[in-house]
Design a protein around this motif. Structure first.
Motif, short mmCIF file in Angstrom:
data_model
loop_
_atom_site.label_atom_id
_atom_site.label_comp_id
_atom_site.label_asym_id
_atom_site.label_seq_id
_atom_site.Cartn_x
_atom_site.Cartn_y
_atom_site.Cartn_z
N ASN A 80 1.03 -1.22 0.06
CA ASN A 80 0.14 0.08 0.09
C ASN A 80 0.87 1.48 -0.10
OD1 ASN A 80 0.81 0.14 2.70
ND2 ASN A 80 -0.97 -0.39 3.58
N CYS A 81 0.28 2.35 0.25
CA CYS A 81 1.14 3.58 0.48
C CYS A 81 2.04 3.96 1.30
CB CYS A 81 0.30 4.89 0.14
SG CYS A 81 -1.07 4.99 1.63
N ASN A 82 2.07 2.95 2.52
CA ASN A 82 2.81 2.84 3.59
C ASN A 82 3.99 2.04 3.48
OD1 ASN A 82 1.28 4.84 5.03
ND2 ASN A 82 -0.21 3.17 5.41
N GLY A 83 3.90 1.12 2.41
CA GLY A 83 5.23 0.23 2.19
C GLY A 83 4.78 -1.33 1.58
N TRP A 84 5.76 -2.18 1.59
CA TRP A 84 5.48 -3.64 1.01
C TRP A 84 6.12 -4.46 1.78
CZ3 TRP A 84 9.65 -6.14 -0.54
CH2 TRP A 84 10.67 -5.34 -1.23
N VAL A 109 11.00 -9.87 3.70
CA VAL A 109 11.54 -8.42 3.54
C VAL A 109 10.37 -7.64 3.77
CG1 VAL A 109 12.64 -7.10 1.78
CG2 VAL A 109 13.08 -9.50 1.76
N VAL A 110 10.93 -6.52 4.43
CA VAL A 110 9.71 -5.45 4.70
C VAL A 110 10.46 -4.02 4.24
CG1 VAL A 110 8.53 -4.39 6.45
CG2 VAL A 110 8.60 -6.72 6.53
N ASN A 111 9.77 -3.21 3.50
CA ASN A 111 9.92 -2.06 2.98
C ASN A 111 8.93 -1.01 3.67
OD1 ASN A 111 10.43 0.54 1.81
ND2 ASN A 111 11.35 -0.55 0.14
N LEU A 112 9.42 -0.05 4.67
CA LEU A 112 8.32 0.91 5.43
C LEU A 112 8.87 2.34 4.63
CD1 LEU A 112 8.39 -0.45 8.99
CD2 LEU A 112 6.85 -0.99 7.20
N THR A 113 7.89 2.87 4.15
CA THR A 113 8.18 4.23 3.65
C THR A 113 8.24 5.22 5.04
OG1 THR A 113 5.86 4.69 3.46
CG2 THR A 113 6.76 3.78 1.69
N MET A 124 8.81 0.56 13.20
CA MET A 124 8.35 1.89 12.74
C MET A 124 9.66 2.63 11.90
SD MET A 124 6.69 2.43 16.32
CE MET A 124 7.65 1.31 17.07
N ALA A 125 9.27 3.48 10.81
CA ALA A 125 10.22 4.42 10.21
C ALA A 125 10.19 5.59 10.77
CB ALA A 125 9.89 4.12 8.74
N PHE A 126 11.15 6.22 10.64
CA PHE A 126 11.25 7.74 11.06
C PHE A 126 10.57 8.81 9.83
CE2 PHE A 126 14.64 5.89 13.77
CZ PHE A 126 14.40 6.64 14.89
N ASN A 127 10.20 9.78 10.08
CA ASN A 127 9.57 10.76 9.11
C ASN A 127 10.49 11.05 8.20
OD1 ASN A 127 7.39 10.56 10.83
ND2 ASN A 127 7.90 12.41 11.99
N ASN A 179 12.95 9.13 6.69
CA ASN A 179 13.71 8.10 5.97
C ASN A 179 12.90 6.92 6.04
OD1 ASN A 179 15.55 6.73 4.47
ND2 ASN A 179 17.23 6.76 5.65
N SER A 180 12.98 6.08 4.82
CA SER A 180 12.28 4.74 4.85
C SER A 180 13.12 3.81 5.71
CB SER A 180 12.15 4.22 3.47
OG SER A 180 13.51 4.30 2.83
N PHE A 181 12.62 2.63 5.97
CA PHE A 181 13.23 1.45 6.68
C PHE A 181 12.88 0.10 5.90
CE2 PHE A 181 13.13 -0.89 10.85
CZ PHE A 181 14.40 -1.22 10.90
#
Length: 725
Positions: free
Chosen positions: A265-269, A290-294, A357-360, A362-364
């Motif tokens: 979704n718009c918050n990551g995959w 694998v997790v990609n958080l925006t 949780m990702a910081f405001n 940068n992505s994580f």
């Protein structure tokens, strides 16, 4: 001071020092234990242990523990462009993820040599017993090949293997004697001698030239060693002269960037790789995710009922919150939150709720390994996929002790699922973590201060007790000395009295003896005189008349002699009386001297007592002065600590400003790197599309050629049938 008292004081000092030493050892042990307990399930990148290091690459490792089931061993293989990781034999499965760069993986398994090309995002598994080596490509941007791997203990156990992850082929081969090697390889002796004479090389070397790779297989040293290991391990009926040994097969890898994510979704995959997606995982119970958080997003609070998870941060930074939910077990367990940066390794045990949780700014992105390849079925606590939605509302209301409307809002307000928007959540977690850390440091400092005060109080008490004991011992010594003096004086008086009595008794006996002697002498003289008178009377009876004159003369002489004897007796008596007077005067003088000496000793004792009282007074004054100095020193130390704390706050403010500047530069660098990565991916996608078109054109040409050959065959058959007719 007596020897006994000196020994007592020395023993007290030694005991006091020993107590201080034991307190210090206990304090150090507590701090070390606390430090170990505070390590937690997080290993920072700087804490990696170097296993192999050469100019062509390096291998580092970490061992991370989840605090419940054991520890997990991970290795990070980094190869410079055009480098070779020499062949090794795996003791356990190897599951890996390609982080950067490109290269080639070659391994031998079940009498087959297989190879795959590696690129960013590839995931694969090598089973235990495999012989493999890695090669890095010399690509235009000279990017290093980085492979992140875990070595499970068995097919369903991610924990660390007991005998290490792998062994060097060369060391395994050369461990045998020359005759055994010659019989095993069935080659001439000079070939074995050449193998044994080779110098030892590092585990990572510069890439082997292409010309060397094109030589005959019989001359390839490492392959010859690998063939021998196949024979030793008994993996099939591998023969040195097997014609199938050169057969290569290509295996398919899974690439997380080329496949569609499981959730997006718009918050990551996020993507979970199991044995359905990657057949190489069959036969094991190990999965990869694998997790990609925006920016400003969160993997919703959830727990995994099927597996523990070991994660590696591969891009950016974030916060991880782990909740300990067990109760009534008696085991030590506590909630945790920690910051994860690129390269850090963290573990979350099974059944422990978590949120990443990702910081405001940068992505994580993080990749991880799990202890099962089955479908994870993670249980989410929030969002549209919340497990709470499947439970009875009344039961939930009773469990949370809230009203129906409140529970309805909790379950229905969130419209997203799995990956949620969470602006500033990571920043808030970081702030809470820093506050907890400050509180822990303050508590540790307070405990240390209390411990120090307690030690000082105990030291003061011990010192006071020692002084009190010394004073008591001094008082006892004084009493004992006074008692000894009194007893000595009494003994001396008793001895003097006894001597006087004995002397008086002796004098009386001497006088009595002399009187008895004098009386005996007088009696003897009287008897003698009577005998003489009787004899004279008898002699003079005949000559009374003629000896009358002689008789008168004799009587005169006798009278004169008696007078002389009386004078002699009187003289002797006067001498004896003079002698007794002189002896009495000597005894009186001796008694007088003794009294003077006793008075002098008593004066000396009084002077020593006065000096001892003065010394005790001086010691009290000295103790009071030392106490005042200690209080002044503590006050100065307190002021110094306050100034140090103030300086530390100023330094922290300056460091935060520097960190903010550094983060800004890192964000700019990351933005530039992401743009380059996006451009590179587009170019790779274009190349992949072009390669696909070429393959499709070749396939169509092959299909057309095949159809022409079939048409030609049909024409020939028709002609042959026509000729036969």
């Amino acid at each position: 001071m007596s020897v006994k008292n000196c020994l007592s004081i020395q023993c007290c000092k030694i005991l006091f020092k020993f107590l201080l030493f034991m307190i210090f050892i206990s304090y150090v042990c507590v701090n070390v234990r606390a430090k170990r307990e505070n390590e937690g399930p997080l290993v920072k990148r700087a804490e990696r242990k170097t296993v192999i290091s050469t100019e062509n690459g390096e291998v580092s490792s970490v061992t991370v523990a989840d605090g419940t089931t054991g520890s997990y061993h991970l290795q990070f293989i980094t190869l410079e462009p055009n480098s070779l990781f020499l062949p090794v034999v795996l003791h356990s499965d190897m599951v890996f993820y390609v982080h950067t760069g490109s290269g080639k993986l070659t391994w031998m398994n079940e009498n087959e040599e297989k190879s795959v090309d590696l690129r960013i995002g590839d995931v694969f598994r090598l089973p235990f017993g495999s012989i493999f080596f890695l090669e890095s490509n010399l690509d235009p941007i000279r990017q290093k090949l980085r492979v992140y791997s875990i070595f499970p203990n068995s097919g369903d156990d991610l924990r660390e293997s007991l005998n290490g992850p792998y062994s060097s082929i060369r060391k395994m081969v050369l461990g045998f004697d020359k005759k055994v090697l010659q019989a095993a390889f069935h080659v001439p002796e000079d070939v074995i001698e050449e193998v044994l004479a080779g110098t030892e090389v590092p585990a990572i070397v510069h890439g082997v030239p292409k010309s060397t790779k094109k030589k005959k297989k019989n001359n390839n040293l490492w392959e010859m060693e690998a063939q021998f290991m196949k024979t030793v391990l008994g993996r099939g009926s591998y023969s040195f002269f097997d014609n199938q040994r050169n057969k290569k097969k290509s295996s398919k890898l899974f690439n997380v960037f080329q496949e569609k994510p499981d959730f997006e979704n718009c918050n990551g995959w996020s993507t979970v790789i199991n044995r359905k997606k990657l057949p190489a995982l069959k036969g094991s119970q190990i999965g990869i995710y694998v997790v990609n958080l925006t920016k400003g997003s969160m993997m919703g609070p959830h727990w995994n009922p099927m597996a523990s998870e070991i994660g590696i941060a591969i891009q950016g930074e974030g916060m991880v919150r782990v909740v300990c939910s067990n109760s009534g077990t008696g085991q030590e367990c506590k909630n945790m939150r920690f910051k994860v940066e690129e390269g850090d390794v963290f573990v979350v045990p099974r059944f422990h709720p978590m949120a990443q949780m990702a910081f405001n700014n940068n992505s994580f992105v993080f990749v991880g390994f799990s202890t099962t390849t089955k479908k994870h079925h993670p249980q989410y606590l929030t969002g549209r996929a919340s497990v709470l939605r499947t439970l009875d509302r009344h039961i939930l209301e009773a469990s949370f002790n809230v009203a129906n409307t409140t529970m309805h809002q909790i379950l229905e307000a969130q419209g997203d699922s799995v990956i949620l928007e969470c602006t500033s959540c990571a920043e808030e977690e970081k702030r809470l973590m820093e506050e907890e850390r400050r509180r822990e440091e303050e508590e540790a400092k307070k405990k240390e201060e209390e411990e120090r005060r307690k030690q000082e109080e105990e030291a003061r008490k011990a010192e006071a007790e020692k002084r009190e004991k010394e004073a008591e011992e001094a008082r006892k010594r004084e009493e004992e000395e006074a008692k000894e003096k009194e007893e000595k004086r009494k003994r001396q008086e008793e001895e003097a009295r006894k001597r006087e009595e004995e002397e008086a008794k002796r004098q009386e006996e001497e006088i009595r003896r002399r009187q008895e002697e004098e009386e005996a002498r007088k009696r003897q003289e009287e008897q003698e005189r009577e005998r003489q008178e009787a004899a004279q009377r008898e002699a003079e009876q005949a000559r009374r008349e003629e000896e009358e004159a002689e008789k008168r003369r004799q009587e005169e002489e006798e009278a004169k002699r008696q007078e002389e004897e009386k004078e002699e007796a009187k003289r002797r008596q006067r001498e004896e009386e003079a002698e007794r007077e002189a002896r009495r005067r000597g005894e009186e003088a001796a008694a007088k001297r003794q009294q003077e000496e006793e008075a002098q000793r008593e004066a000396e004792q009084a002077r020593r007592e006065e000096e001892e009282a003065k010394r005790q007074e001086e010691e009290k004054e000295e103790a009071k002065r030392r106490q005042q100095e200690e209080e002044a020193e503590r006050e100065a130390r307190r002021r110094g600590e306050e100034e140090a704390a103030k300086r530390q706050q100023e330094q922290e403010a300056q460091r935060e400003a520097e960190e903010a500047e550094t983060r800004r530069k890192q964000e700019e660098e990351e933005s530039r790197r992401q743009e380059e990565e996006s451009r590179r991916r587009e170019e790779e996608a274009a190349r992949e599309a072009e390669r696909g078109r070429q393959e499709e054109a070749e396939r169509q040409e092959e299909e057309a050629r095949r159809q022409e050959e079939e048409t030609e065959k049909r024409h020939q058959q028709q002609e042959e049938e026509t000729e036969e007719e």
